[in-house]
Design a protein around this motif. Structure first.
Motif, short mmCIF file in Angstrom:
data_model
loop_
_atom_site.label_atom_id
_atom_site.label_comp_id
_atom_site.label_asym_id
_atom_site.label_seq_id
_atom_site.Cartn_x
_atom_site.Cartn_y
_atom_site.Cartn_z
N ALA A 77 5.22 -4.15 -11.29
CA ALA A 77 3.98 -4.64 -12.02
C ALA A 77 3.08 -3.52 -11.85
O ALA A 77 2.05 -3.29 -12.99
CB ALA A 77 3.51 -5.83 -11.24
N TYR A 78 3.10 -2.63 -10.81
CA TYR A 78 1.93 -1.81 -10.57
C TYR A 78 2.34 -0.41 -10.32
O TYR A 78 1.28 0.39 -10.34
CB TYR A 78 1.08 -2.20 -9.27
CG TYR A 78 0.82 -3.71 -9.46
CD1 TYR A 78 -0.14 -4.09 -10.41
CD2 TYR A 78 1.12 -4.48 -8.61
CE1 TYR A 78 -0.54 -5.39 -10.50
CE2 TYR A 78 1.01 -6.30 -8.66
CZ TYR A 78 -0.27 -6.20 -9.68
OH TYR A 78 -0.65 -7.55 -9.95
N CYS A 79 3.44 -0.14 -10.13
CA CYS A 79 3.99 1.16 -9.55
C CYS A 79 4.54 2.20 -10.76
O CYS A 79 4.83 1.66 -11.65
CB CYS A 79 4.68 1.30 -8.47
SG CYS A 79 3.98 0.61 -7.18
N ASP A 80 4.61 3.41 -10.38
CA ASP A 80 5.32 4.42 -11.34
C ASP A 80 6.63 3.95 -11.50
O ASP A 80 7.22 3.71 -10.53
CB ASP A 80 5.01 5.75 -10.78
CG ASP A 80 5.42 6.74 -11.65
OD1 ASP A 80 6.70 7.14 -11.70
OD2 ASP A 80 4.75 7.49 -12.28
N PRO A 81 7.03 4.31 -12.65
CA PRO A 81 8.73 3.93 -12.73
C PRO A 81 9.48 4.57 -11.84
O PRO A 81 10.59 4.12 -11.38
CB PRO A 81 8.94 4.33 -14.31
CG PRO A 81 7.58 4.36 -15.10
CD PRO A 81 6.43 4.72 -13.80
N LYS A 82 9.12 5.61 -11.29
CA LYS A 82 10.03 6.41 -10.54
C LYS A 82 10.18 5.66 -9.01
O LYS A 82 10.97 5.50 -8.44
CB LYS A 82 9.76 8.00 -10.22
CG LYS A 82 8.38 8.15 -9.41
CD LYS A 82 7.98 9.47 -9.31
CE LYS A 82 6.89 10.09 -8.64
NZ LYS A 82 6.92 9.57 -7.09
N LEU B 77 10.33 2.89 6.82
CA LEU B 77 10.03 2.84 7.94
C LEU B 77 9.19 1.53 8.43
O LEU B 77 9.43 0.88 9.42
CB LEU B 77 8.96 4.02 8.40
CG LEU B 77 8.33 3.95 9.87
CD1 LEU B 77 9.24 4.19 10.76
CD2 LEU B 77 7.19 5.33 9.79
N LEU B 78 8.32 0.88 7.33
CA LEU B 78 7.72 -0.32 7.81
C LEU B 78 8.62 -1.35 7.96
O LEU B 78 8.64 -2.48 8.47
CB LEU B 78 6.69 -0.61 6.59
CG LEU B 78 5.61 0.52 6.49
CD1 LEU B 78 4.68 -0.01 5.27
CD2 LEU B 78 4.59 0.20 7.93
N LEU B 79 9.71 -1.17 7.09
CA LEU B 79 10.49 -2.18 6.78
C LEU B 79 11.41 -2.55 8.30
O LEU B 79 11.64 -3.60 8.90
CB LEU B 79 11.77 -2.31 5.99
CG LEU B 79 11.33 -2.28 4.39
CD1 LEU B 79 12.28 -1.81 3.45
CD2 LEU B 79 10.81 -3.89 4.20
N LYS C 286 1.05 -1.41 0.17
CA LYS C 286 0.11 -0.10 0.01
C LYS C 286 0.75 1.17 -0.10
O LYS C 286 0.60 2.46 -0.52
CB LYS C 286 -0.91 0.01 1.29
CG LYS C 286 -2.12 -0.83 1.09
CD LYS C 286 -3.06 -0.88 2.27
CE LYS C 286 -4.20 -1.89 2.01
NZ LYS C 286 -5.11 -2.00 3.38
N ALA C 287 1.93 1.28 0.55
CA ALA C 287 2.86 2.39 0.58
C ALA C 287 3.47 2.63 -0.69
O ALA C 287 3.46 3.69 -1.07
CB ALA C 287 4.06 2.14 1.70
N LEU C 288 3.58 1.57 -1.48
CA LEU C 288 4.12 1.48 -2.69
C LEU C 288 3.22 1.96 -3.76
O LEU C 288 3.56 2.82 -4.67
CB LEU C 288 4.64 0.17 -3.16
CG LEU C 288 5.99 -0.37 -2.64
CD1 LEU C 288 6.05 -1.89 -3.15
CD2 LEU C 288 7.08 0.40 -2.95
N ASP C 289 1.89 1.68 -3.33
CA ASP C 289 0.69 2.41 -4.14
C ASP C 289 0.55 3.81 -3.99
O ASP C 289 0.12 4.50 -4.76
CB ASP C 289 -0.63 1.63 -3.87
CG ASP C 289 -0.48 0.30 -4.47
OD1 ASP C 289 -0.05 -0.01 -5.35
OD2 ASP C 289 -1.21 -0.56 -3.84
N SER C 290 1.03 4.26 -2.94
CA SER C 290 0.95 5.56 -2.67
C SER C 290 2.43 6.64 -3.04
O SER C 290 2.50 7.73 -2.55
CB SER C 290 0.89 5.94 -0.88
OG SER C 290 -0.43 5.21 -0.65
#
Length: 443
Positions: free
Chosen positions: A305-310, A285-287, A273-277
């Motif tokens: 698969a799902y996130c922006d290239p950056k 931090l979650l790690l 979810k953090a990656l989605d955001s």
């Protein structure tokens, strides 16, 4: 597809009692010792040929409306569409369409579809059937892939084209065509890769095809497709049925198998979810808080698969992920990235040491996966000045270039020795010009 069991000369518009499932039986009358076609069959065949001329002969364009498909204007005859399809009958009664030249009404395909997509070539095949009662062969440029050893009997372009035809047949209320294409999709389910069953299941759900839904759910439930991929691609109602089947199957096969740790799964989903955001700082931090690694969360696979290239760039920048890690299905990050066909992510992974020669459990390389997903129309599409680059061609050419550089890759990919900034600049120039050969010359 062209090799369907339905004959291409089948006729559907008739009041004859011999008509069934959109086709007319070959009705013959005895005349002496020989059999000759009945007058009804001859008349219908001639009518079909005459109506076909309205579509193929540019010299007899008497169309009175346009339907815009993928930016292309397709002339149609409202009287024919209205007589064959209750959808178009209601549409032409209720909506006049936007006025164009000579006050011809125009209808945009995307406005007519509550779900799914219907491309230009698929609409022409559908339209031909509406006019003539004949089902034309599927155009090779949009119903096959560019993999040189593929039989094209269940590759993704072949499936996607029939899916488009199913959407058109269902939404535009042509039940005879729905029956034909449901049989074709049922045939695909047993042949296709599990991932390629997903679009079939989606169209079956939207078109309420219960038999097709049941077979797709069973096939997907028996596959190793992970729950995240299911959640990204399927409706909740369908996902729940798949989960029930999987739980029952697991209990039957090994009732003592330990259950998945819900806390562990929850922590992984928080990272996703953090990656989605696009919040890589939150990922860090979650790690720390969860003691879960990026590799345990397959975070790089997820981002590719799902996130922006950056975001992919930032995750790689953490230096905590194995770029050649395999997920539970045996896919590397590069295998996942090529399914998305985003050149910038593919190039980035190669510069970071991703090995293009790595094979999946069924022997597919990254470039073979990419070729199997690409239509000839897209691969050979020419890019004009100022237009978006041909990403399908770029992905394949970059991967093939890498394979030629390093056909027997060892621990370190040769392209990882190239300066990342230099390769990114090449990609930028490539996308601006839309000319792969100038940037990546053929050896």
């Amino acid at each position: 597809m062209a090799n369907s069991s339905e004959p291409s000369s089948s006729l559907s518009f008739t009041s004859s009692s011999h008509v069934s499932n959109g086709s007319i039986s070959h009705n013959f009358s005895s005349f002496g010792s020989e059999s000759v076609p009945s007058l009804e069959v001859i008349s219908l065949s001639k009518l079909s040929s005459n109506l076909e001329q309205l579509l193929v002969d540019s010299g007899c364009d008497y169309s009175d409306a346009d339907i815009i498909v993928e930016g292309i204007s397709v002339g149609v005859h409202r009287c024919i569409l209205a007589s064959r399809s209750s959808f178009f009958c209601d549409l032409f009664k209720q909506k006049k369409g936007s006025s164009g030249k000579e006050s011809r009404p125009k209808y945009c395909m995307s406005d007519l579809l509550p779900y799914g997509d219907v491309g230009y070539e698929a609409f022409l095949v559908f339209l031909s059937y509406v006019y003539t009662g004949k089902l034309k062969p599927s155009p090779m440029e949009v119903s096959t892939c560019v993999h040189n050893v593929c039989a094209h009997d269940a590759c993704r372009p072949a499936i996607n084209f029939v899916v488009e035809l199913m959407y058109a047949s269902s939404i535009f209320q042509m039940p005879d065509l729905v029956s034909i294409f449901q049989r074709r999709l049922l045939n695909f389910v047993g042949k296709a890769l599990a991932d390629d069953v997903i679009p079939i299941l989606v169209v079956a759900f939207h078109c309420q095809l219960s038999q097709l839904i049941a077979q797709c759910i069973e096939r997907v439930a028996r596959s190793d497709i992970d729950s995240i991929s299911l959640e990204k691609g399927l409706p909740d109602e369908v996902i729940e049925k798949i989960k029930i089947l999987r739980r029952n199957s697991q209990q039957d096969s090994d009732p003592n198998m330990p259950a998945v740790d819900p806390l562990h799964e929850k922590r992984i989903r928080r990272i996703h979810k953090a990656l989605d955001s696009d919040d890589v700082e939150l990922v860090k931090l979650l790690l720390k808080e969860s003691a879960i690694t990026l590799d345990e969360a397959n975070a790089l696979h997820y981002a590719a698969a799902y996130c922006d290239p950056k975001v992919v760039t930032e995750v790689l920048g953490l230096g905590l992920a194995d770029v050649n890690l395999r997920n539970s299905r045996g896919y590397t990050v590069l295998h996942i990235a090529v399914m998305r066909k985003e050149p910038s992510i593919i190039v980035l992974l190669l510069t970071k040491g991703a090995r293009a020669s790595e094979l999946t459990s069924d022997g597919q390389s990254a470039v073979s996966i990419c070729r199997r997903l690409t239509r000839p129309k897209d691969y050979h599409s020419k890019t004009e000045q100022g237009q978006e680059a041909n990403k399908d061609r770029i992905c394949i050419d970059v991967l093939e270039r890498e394979m030629r550089r390093n056909p027997m890759a060892g621990v370190t990919s040769i392209s990882s020795q190239i300066m990342p900034d230099d390769l990114h600049m090449k990609l930028l120039n490539l996308e601006n010009r839309g000319n792969i050969s100038k940037t990546f010359p053929i050896d």
